[in-house]
Design a protein around this motif. Structure first.
Motif, short mmCIF file in Angstrom:
data_model
loop_
_atom_site.label_atom_id
_atom_site.label_comp_id
_atom_site.label_asym_id
_atom_site.label_seq_id
_atom_site.Cartn_x
_atom_site.Cartn_y
_atom_site.Cartn_z
N THR A 51 19.33 -5.17 -4.53
CA THR A 51 20.49 -4.64 -5.25
C THR A 51 20.88 -3.29 -4.70
OG1 THR A 51 21.35 -3.96 -7.41
CG2 THR A 51 18.99 -3.64 -7.06
N ASP A 52 22.15 -2.94 -4.94
CA ASP A 52 22.63 -1.59 -4.60
C ASP A 52 22.67 -0.74 -5.86
OD1 ASP A 52 24.73 -3.11 -5.80
OD2 ASP A 52 26.19 -1.66 -5.07
N GLY A 101 25.18 0.61 -17.23
CA GLY A 101 26.46 -0.04 -17.49
C GLY A 101 26.44 -1.01 -18.67
N ARG A 102 25.38 -1.80 -18.77
CA ARG A 102 25.38 -2.85 -19.79
C ARG A 102 25.35 -2.28 -21.21
NH1 ARG A 102 20.31 -5.65 -17.18
NH2 ARG A 102 21.37 -4.70 -15.41
N PHE A 125 30.79 -9.88 -14.44
CA PHE A 125 29.42 -9.75 -13.95
C PHE A 125 28.50 -10.35 -15.03
CE2 PHE A 125 25.42 -7.34 -13.56
CZ PHE A 125 25.07 -7.78 -12.31
N THR A 127 25.92 -9.44 -16.82
CA THR A 127 25.64 -8.71 -18.07
C THR A 127 26.92 -8.58 -18.89
OG1 THR A 127 26.04 -6.56 -17.03
CG2 THR A 127 23.75 -7.36 -17.06
N THR A 183 37.35 -6.05 -12.85
CA THR A 183 36.13 -5.53 -12.23
C THR A 183 36.45 -5.08 -10.81
OG1 THR A 183 34.89 -7.11 -13.56
CG2 THR A 183 33.73 -6.10 -11.72
N CYS A 218 32.34 -0.02 -11.65
CA CYS A 218 31.09 0.38 -10.99
C CYS A 218 31.30 0.83 -9.55
CB CYS A 218 30.12 -0.79 -10.91
SG CYS A 218 29.67 -1.46 -12.49
N ARG A 219 32.22 0.14 -8.84
CA ARG A 219 32.39 0.42 -7.41
C ARG A 219 33.83 0.86 -7.14
NH1 ARG A 219 29.06 -3.91 -8.35
NH2 ARG A 219 26.89 -3.64 -7.63
N SER A 256 28.79 1.45 -14.52
CA SER A 256 27.38 1.64 -14.22
C SER A 256 27.33 2.71 -13.14
CB SER A 256 26.76 0.35 -13.72
OG SER A 256 25.50 0.65 -13.14
N LYS A 258 24.92 3.70 -11.57
CA LYS A 258 23.87 3.40 -10.60
C LYS A 258 24.47 2.90 -9.29
CE LYS A 258 20.27 1.33 -12.50
NZ LYS A 258 19.48 0.34 -13.29
N LYS A 259 25.79 2.74 -9.27
CA LYS A 259 26.46 2.32 -8.03
C LYS A 259 27.23 3.53 -7.50
CE LYS A 259 25.77 -1.79 -10.22
NZ LYS A 259 25.14 -1.91 -11.55
N ARG A 406 22.75 -12.81 -1.51
CA ARG A 406 23.38 -11.49 -1.42
C ARG A 406 22.40 -10.49 -0.81
NH1 ARG A 406 24.97 -7.60 -6.46
NH2 ARG A 406 22.73 -7.23 -6.34
N1 F0G Z 1 29.29 -4.59 -13.89
C1 F0G Z 1 29.11 -4.87 -12.58
C2 F0G Z 1 30.29 -5.28 -11.75
C3 F0G Z 1 27.83 -4.78 -12.00
O1 F0G Z 1 27.67 -5.06 -10.71
C4 F0G Z 1 26.74 -4.40 -12.82
C5 F0G Z 1 25.39 -4.32 -12.28
C6 F0G Z 1 26.98 -4.11 -14.17
C7 F0G Z 1 28.27 -4.20 -14.67
C8 F0G Z 1 25.88 -3.70 -15.11
O2 F0G Z 1 25.44 -2.42 -14.86
O3 F0G Z 1 23.03 -2.74 -14.23
O4 F0G Z 1 23.92 -0.51 -14.93
O5 F0G Z 1 23.65 -2.30 -16.59
N2 F0G Z 1 25.06 -4.84 -11.18
C9 F0G Z 1 23.74 -4.81 -10.54
C10 F0G Z 1 23.75 -5.68 -9.32
C11 F0G Z 1 22.59 -5.06 -11.44
O6 F0G Z 1 22.67 -5.90 -8.73
O7 F0G Z 1 24.82 -6.14 -8.91
P1 F0G Z 1 23.93 -1.97 -15.17
#
Ligand code: F0G
Length: 460
Positions: A51-52, A101-102, A125, A127, A183, A218-219, A256, A258-259, A406
């Motif tokens: 994952t990223d 994010g979730r 996505f 979640t 998204t 996220c991105r 999220s 984390k991206k 992926r």
């Molecule tokens: N929306 C998108 C488009 C995502 O890619 C992710 C997470 C989330 C929401 C949820 O965010 O993980 O912070 O709760 N994507 C990761 C992935 C897990 O590997 O693509 P999160």
């Protein structure tokens, strides 16, 4: 002079040694993991492309920002800096931090979605879908037709089909659509971008029906970079201005961090509607924390504020998007078809096309993911029938529409030689693709089976 090589736009100050394993080590590790790459110890992985999300490297300025963290329970300076960074980017007044994010999704859909309602998205996505469905609402994917064609070279395959959206709203009634979500980029659809023209078209449909538009952003920075590269009228724009324009078209967003927040943890919910924000904050207090920290430490908020400032740097985005393209080109050259054109954060290998001798029920994408690990210690993730197939009572799964692996690229972690190595591993696996065998599931949980299922290779 324009040089051909796009170098990593950073130097390395702190290094983390990689642990090399032998093929025998990896065979043993994979057996112990029940042939499920999620069950591996990270120490047994050489290049981790699972994952990223949350796997990026922070900058020196982010590490410095951690030291400024103010851990006050309420009204921390860190929150004010975070709020101002998010406000500057999104123009949204109400900024609610969450641990990822979730959590933002759960709070938003918990407030807006009900049984009998429909939430349209280009592609939810996992979640996001789960958080819509848990409220009893329907999560409906309305990605444009090109977005379903893996090989189409269309520039904006993440676009939401605005006509299908109009039809959906007319069919179910605007009262049954509590929000529309887009998204950016469309992760589940191959990391494909959404054009500004499409966002404006979706906005117009939402306005006609009085429905709020939210971004799952996220991105957002990678999406802005694609807009600059591919959409008429944006070639000279700065990624930050493009991102601001996208947020400017929305009533709110979940992110999220984390991206493109360049953080290892964190998320947010932001919006313009004061009343909805108040309801969301009340929910936040129940499970995440007080509204000025939302489950994060003050230092996390500071590192994220800094990350949000850094991520729209054109030199970073050029390198970032080029890396995915470079790896995708190498996979294609090795004879492994990929989802075209490459997305920003990941390369998606088409295992269904490469391993057409393995039926979907024998999980060809899992076979490819395991082979990449056994060959070179590279960990990707299966996005196929293991993840999305529907188990049926007669034990024959309904296959997923595509069998993909992926390879997601952590931000600022790997160099070009790491990527060259991954390309060599792909090439080695492709050369003996006809010898790969499928897998079958020997144990699976009731939900989200791909995370914990145990598998065995099918007998040859
Ligand atoms: N929306 C998108 C488009 C995502 O890619 C992710 C997470 C989330 C929401 C949820 O965010 O993980 O912070 O709760 N994507 C990761 C992935 C897990 O590997 O693509 P999160």
């Amino acid at each position: 002079m324009a040089y051909r090589t796009i170098i990593e736009p950073f130097q390395i100050r702190s290094v983390d040694p990689l642990r090399f394993t032998t093929r025998a080590d990896r065979e043993a590790a994979l057996r112990t993991a029940g042939h499920n790459l999620f069950n591996l110890d990270a120490d047994d992985v050489l290049i981790d492309l699972l994952t990223d999300s949350g796997t990026g490297a922070m900058s020196t300025e982010q590490w410095a920002a951690l030291m400024r963290g103010d851990e006050s329970y309420a009204g921390a300076r860190s929150f004010r800096r975070f709020e101002s960074a998010v406000g500057d980017l999104t123009g949204m007044e109400h900024v609610i931090p969450t641990h990822q994010g979730r959590a933002a999704e759960r709070i938003l859909f918990g407030e807006l979605a009900r049984p009998g309602t429909v939430v349209p998205n280009n592609t939810h996505f996992d979640t996001t879908r789960a958080n819509v469905e848990v409220t009893g609402a329907e999560a409906r994917d309305l990605v444009c037709p090109e977005g379903r064609d893996l090989r189409s070279e269309e520039p904006f395959k993440g676009n939401l089909d605005a006509e299908a959206l109009e039809r959906t709203i007319t069919q179910v009634g605007s009262g049954a659509v509590p929000l529309v979500m887009v998204t950016i980029t469309n992760n589940s659809g191959g990391g494909q971008p959404v054009s500004m023209a499409n966002l404006r078209a979706v906005r117009a449909v939402c306005d006609r029906h009085g429905i709020p538009l939210f971004l799952d952003a996220c991105r957002f920075a990678e999406n802005a970079w694609f807009v600059i590269q591919r959409e008429e009228g944006y070639a000279d724009a700065h990624p930050r201005d493009v991102a601001r324009e996208a947020f400017g078209l929305a009533d709110g967003c979940t992110i999220s961090l984390k991206k493109d927040g360049l953080g290892n943890i964190g998320g947010l919910l932001a919006m313009r509607d004061a009343d909805l924000a108040e309801r969301c904050r009340t929910q936040l207090i129940l499970t995440e924390g007080f509204p000025t920290y939302g489950g994060l430490a003050g230092r996390d908020l500071d590192a994220l504020a800094q990350g949000l400032a850094e991520v729209t740097d054109p030199a970073y985005l050029r390198y970032r998007v080029r890396t995915a393209e470079y790896l995708a080109d190498a996979a294609e050259a090795a004879g492994v078809p990929t989802v075209r054109p490459p997305g920003g954060h990941a390369v998606y290998l088409d295992a269904g096309a490469l391993l057409d001798h393995i039926p979907a029920q024998q999980l060809p994408a899992q076979a490819l993911a395991c082979a990449l690990y056994l060959e070179g210690g590279v960990r990707g993730v299966e996005i196929g029938t293991l993840m999305f197939g529907r188990p049926s009572p007669d034990a024959v799964d309904t296959p997923a529409p595509h069998e993909l692996v992926r390879l997601a690229l952590p931000r600022r972690v790997y160099t070009q030689s790491h990527v060259d190595y991954v390309a060599e591993v792909i090439d080695a696996v492709a050369r003996r693709a006809d010898q790969l065998r499928g897998y079958h599931i020997v144990w699976q949980p009731r939900w989200l089976r791909h995370f914990t299922a145990r598998l065995e290779p099918v007998a040859s």
